[in-house]
Design a protein around this motif. Sequence first.
Motif, PDB file in Angstrom:
ATOM      1  N   VAL A   1       0.833  -1.200   0.000  1.00 38.26           N
ATOM      2  CA  VAL A   1       0.000   0.000   0.000  1.00 38.26           C
ATOM      3  C   VAL A   1       0.872   1.255   0.000  1.00 38.26           C
ATOM      4  CG1 VAL A   1      -1.826  -1.217   1.246  1.00 38.26           C
ATOM      5  CG2 VAL A   1      -0.176   0.152   2.526  1.00 38.26           C
ATOM      6  N   GLY A   2       0.215   2.385  -0.285  1.00 36.40           N
ATOM      7  CA  GLY A   2       0.927   3.661  -0.281  1.00 36.40           C
ATOM      8  C   GLY A   2       1.155   4.176  -1.689  1.00 36.40           C
ATOM      9  N   LEU A   3       2.114   5.068  -1.850  1.00 38.40           N
ATOM     10  CA  LEU A   3       2.447   5.651  -3.151  1.00 38.40           C
ATOM     11  C   LEU A   3       3.301   4.651  -3.923  1.00 38.40           C
ATOM     12  CD1 LEU A   3       2.205   8.207  -4.933  1.00 38.40           C
ATOM     13  CD2 LEU A   3       4.392   8.959  -3.955  1.00 38.40           C
ATOM     14  N   LEU A   4       2.734   4.022  -4.941  1.00 41.59           N
ATOM     15  CA  LEU A   4       3.420   2.978  -5.698  1.00 41.59           C
ATOM     16  C   LEU A   4       4.111   3.517  -6.950  1.00 41.59           C
ATOM     17  CD1 LEU A   4       0.883   0.010  -5.464  1.00 41.59           C
ATOM     18  CD2 LEU A   4       2.545   0.835  -3.785  1.00 41.59           C
ATOM     19  N   VAL A   5       3.620   4.636  -7.467  1.00 39.77           N
ATOM     20  CA  VAL A   5       4.227   5.271  -8.634  1.00 39.77           C
ATOM     21  C   VAL A   5       4.144   6.783  -8.455  1.00 39.77           C
ATOM     22  CG1 VAL A   5       4.139   5.593 -11.158  1.00 39.77           C
ATOM     23  CG2 VAL A   5       3.513   3.376 -10.164  1.00 39.77           C
ATOM     24  N   GLY A   6       5.228   7.491  -8.777  1.00 38.16           N
ATOM     25  CA  GLY A   6       5.166   8.956  -8.807  1.00 38.16           C
ATOM     26  C   GLY A   6       5.927   9.647  -7.701  1.00 38.16           C
ATOM     27  N   ARG A   7       5.837  10.977  -7.739  1.00 41.26           N
ATOM     28  CA  ARG A   7       6.573  11.833  -6.818  1.00 41.26           C
ATOM     29  C   ARG A   7       5.635  12.494  -5.814  1.00 41.26           C
ATOM     30  NH1 ARG A   7      11.733  12.406  -8.652  1.00 41.26           N
ATOM     31  NH2 ARG A   7      12.110  11.999 -10.873  1.00 41.26           N
ATOM     32  N   LYS A   8       6.074  12.541  -4.567  1.00 40.33           N
ATOM     33  CA  LYS A   8       5.258  13.124  -3.501  1.00 40.33           C
ATOM     34  C   LYS A   8       5.040  14.619  -3.697  1.00 40.33           C
ATOM     35  CE  LYS A   8       6.856   9.739  -0.073  1.00 40.33           C
ATOM     36  NZ  LYS A   8       7.578   9.555   1.212  1.00 40.33           N
ATOM     37  N   GLU A   9       5.967  15.284  -4.372  1.00 44.57           N
ATOM     38  CA  GLU A   9       5.871  16.733  -4.556  1.00 44.57           C
ATOM     39  C   GLU A   9       4.989  17.128  -5.745  1.00 44.57           C
ATOM     40  OE1 GLU A   9       7.068  19.056  -2.546  1.00 44.57           O
ATOM     41  OE2 GLU A   9       7.942  17.571  -1.187  1.00 44.57           O
ATOM     42  N   LYS A  10       4.468  16.152  -6.462  1.00 42.67           N
ATOM     43  CA  LYS A  10       3.631  16.429  -7.625  1.00 42.67           C
ATOM     44  C   LYS A  10       2.413  17.263  -7.233  1.00 42.67           C
ATOM     45  CE  LYS A  10       1.484  15.584 -11.675  1.00 42.67           C
ATOM     46  NZ  LYS A  10       1.977  15.853 -13.026  1.00 42.67           N
ATOM     47  N   GLU A  11       2.141  18.333  -8.009  1.00 42.06           N
ATOM     48  CA  GLU A  11       0.948  19.146  -7.790  1.00 42.06           C
ATOM     49  C   GLU A  11      -0.258  18.415  -8.372  1.00 42.06           C
ATOM     50  OE1 GLU A  11       0.161  21.877  -6.240  1.00 42.06           O
ATOM     51  OE2 GLU A  11       2.142  22.503  -5.549  1.00 42.06           O
ATOM     52  N   VAL A  12      -1.287  18.249  -7.561  1.00 46.21           N
ATOM     53  CA  VAL A  12      -2.483  17.527  -7.985  1.00 46.21           C
ATOM     54  C   VAL A  12      -3.663  18.493  -8.061  1.00 46.21           C
ATOM     55  CG1 VAL A  12      -4.096  15.657  -7.439  1.00 46.21           C
ATOM     56  CG2 VAL A  12      -1.648  15.371  -6.967  1.00 46.21           C
TER      57      VAL A  12
ATOM     58  N   VAL B   1      -5.796  13.410 -15.409  1.00 41.01           N
ATOM     59  CA  VAL B   1      -5.691  13.469 -13.954  1.00 41.01           C
ATOM     60  C   VAL B   1      -4.220  13.461 -13.548  1.00 41.01           C
ATOM     61  CG1 VAL B   1      -7.912  12.304 -13.697  1.00 41.01           C
ATOM     62  CG2 VAL B   1      -5.809  10.978 -13.537  1.00 41.01           C
ATOM     63  N   ASP B   2      -3.956  13.983 -12.376  1.00 39.07           N
ATOM     64  CA  ASP B   2      -2.597  14.035 -11.845  1.00 39.07           C
ATOM     65  C   ASP B   2      -2.315  12.905 -10.864  1.00 39.07           C
ATOM     66  OD1 ASP B   2      -1.971  16.690 -13.039  1.00 39.07           O
ATOM     67  OD2 ASP B   2      -3.593  17.330 -11.717  1.00 39.07           O
ATOM     68  N   MET B   3      -3.377  12.269 -10.376  1.00 35.28           N
ATOM     69  CA  MET B   3      -3.209  11.222  -9.368  1.00 35.28           C
ATOM     70  C   MET B   3      -4.324  10.206  -9.498  1.00 35.28           C
ATOM     71  SD  MET B   3      -2.806  11.732  -5.234  1.00 35.28           S
ATOM     72  CE  MET B   3      -2.371  10.374  -4.145  1.00 35.28           C
ATOM     73  N   LEU B   4      -3.977   8.937  -9.360  1.00 38.53           N
ATOM     74  CA  LEU B   4      -4.936   7.835  -9.380  1.00 38.53           C
ATOM     75  C   LEU B   4      -4.881   7.128  -8.034  1.00 38.53           C
ATOM     76  CD1 LEU B   4      -6.858   5.792 -10.794  1.00 38.53           C
ATOM     77  CD2 LEU B   4      -4.806   4.604 -11.622  1.00 38.53           C
ATOM     78  N   ILE B   5      -6.049   6.903  -7.427  1.00 39.56           N
ATOM     79  CA  ILE B   5      -6.160   6.185  -6.156  1.00 39.56           C
ATOM     80  C   ILE B   5      -7.027   4.956  -6.379  1.00 39.56           C
ATOM     81  CG2 ILE B   5      -6.945   6.284  -3.760  1.00 39.56           C
ATOM     82  CD1 ILE B   5      -6.659   9.360  -3.962  1.00 39.56           C
ATOM     83  N   THR B   6      -6.528   3.782  -5.987  1.00 44.84           N
ATOM     84  CA  THR B   6      -7.346   2.566  -6.056  1.00 44.84           C
ATOM     85  C   THR B   6      -7.309   1.832  -4.722  1.00 44.84           C
ATOM     86  OG1 THR B   6      -5.590   1.057  -6.803  1.00 44.84           O
ATOM     87  CG2 THR B   6      -6.791   2.278  -8.507  1.00 44.84           C
TER      88      THR B   6
ATOM     89  N   ASN C   1       3.265   9.658 -18.089  1.00 44.14           N
ATOM     90  CA  ASN C   1       2.238  10.693 -18.141  1.00 44.14           C
ATOM     91  C   ASN C   1       2.169  11.518 -16.855  1.00 44.14           C
ATOM     92  OD1 ASN C   1       0.379  10.405 -20.746  1.00 44.14           O
ATOM     93  ND2 ASN C   1       1.077   8.355 -20.154  1.00 44.14           N
ATOM     94  N   GLY C   2       3.145  11.312 -15.967  1.00 41.05           N
ATOM     95  CA  GLY C   2       3.229  12.117 -14.756  1.00 41.05           C
ATOM     96  C   GLY C   2       2.085  11.921 -13.788  1.00 41.05           C
ATOM     97  N   ILE C   3       1.524  10.705 -13.758  1.00 37.82           N
ATOM     98  CA  ILE C   3       0.387  10.417 -12.878  1.00 37.82           C
ATOM     99  C   ILE C   3       0.879   9.673 -11.639  1.00 37.82           C
ATOM    100  CG2 ILE C   3      -1.828   9.217 -12.648  1.00 37.82           C
ATOM    101  CD1 ILE C   3      -2.147   9.517 -15.701  1.00 37.82           C
ATOM    102  N   CYS C   4       0.635  10.226 -10.470  1.00 38.50           N
ATOM    103  CA  CYS C   4       0.951   9.538  -9.217  1.00 38.50           C
ATOM    104  C   CYS C   4      -0.086   8.441  -8.985  1.00 38.50           C
ATOM    105  CB  CYS C   4       0.924  10.517  -8.046  1.00 38.50           C
ATOM    106  SG  CYS C   4       2.194  11.788  -8.136  1.00 38.50           S
ATOM    107  N   TYR C   5       0.358   7.336  -8.424  1.00 39.24           N
ATOM    108  CA  TYR C   5      -0.559   6.225  -8.188  1.00 39.24           C
ATOM    109  C   TYR C   5      -0.443   5.739  -6.748  1.00 39.24           C
ATOM    110  CZ  TYR C   5      -2.415   1.510  -8.105  1.00 39.24           C
ATOM    111  OH  TYR C   5      -3.115   0.385  -7.745  1.00 39.24           O
TER     112      TYR C   5
END
Length: 264
Positions: A25-36, A58-63, A91-95
């Motif tokens: 669990v948690g942030l699996l892809v992407g950067r924490k500083e990404k603007e969403v 979208v800038d972030m995907l949550i599942t 595509n710069g999407i946090c997951y």
Amino acid sequence: MKCKEIMDYLEQLSPKRYALNWDNVGLLVGRKEKEVHRLMIALDATKDVVQAAIEQEVDMLITHHPMIFSAMKQINEDDITAEKVLTLAENGICYYAMHTNFDIAGGMAELAAGSDYLNLTNTYPIEVRDTEDGEGLGRYGILPEAMTAQQICAYVKEKFHLPFVMLYQPKGLEDKVYEKIAVLPGAGKSNWKDVLHTGYELYLTGDFGHHPGLDAMEMGITVIDATHYGLEYIFVKYIRDYLQEKMPNVEIVELDTGCPVQVI
């Protein structure tokens, strides 16, 4: 709002420490500083969901279910999961995934057992995972009224807006009336013996399977299988509402892809 700030809201609801040790669990892809500015919520990060996230910018995907479970040694297009990781990153999407931590604290079973769905009373966890605060998987509870298994199946279909459920019931119990139920959203076949040993004779879960179903019937317990999707897609709306209240300036896209199982 930054990705890490959204993560803080999610982890206030369901701290990562509650996740089971096999989970991811948690942030699996992407950067924490990404603007969403826009985020999407879905049950699974399927290829169609990832493509929809790109198309809707979208800038972030949550599942709920993590896209990545096991270790990955190569990130390329030869593996479907690795390809989705590449696509999200390109595509710069946090997951972010919140799975068993949400099942235990937050949380999935409490939501399913609550007034919006099963409306159970006198609820308590099937399997306590934290003895300090009593958080745990699943819920035991009392039904709003006594019903037969067939009536409870209809009730579950109505409350969760499902086209079908599967019923494993021992022969001769068709007229038996049940006053209480155990519910464990997701795949709960490993807990049915715990349910039986506590005196509950009716168990609602998903992904039960043929052989566990036969075993359960021979032991005298009735099982309703609402599919893995059936009791967990409620995550999408719940997290949407939770985050929208916390951050009204972020646009939230709710994506329900529907049950992947069809009865033909």
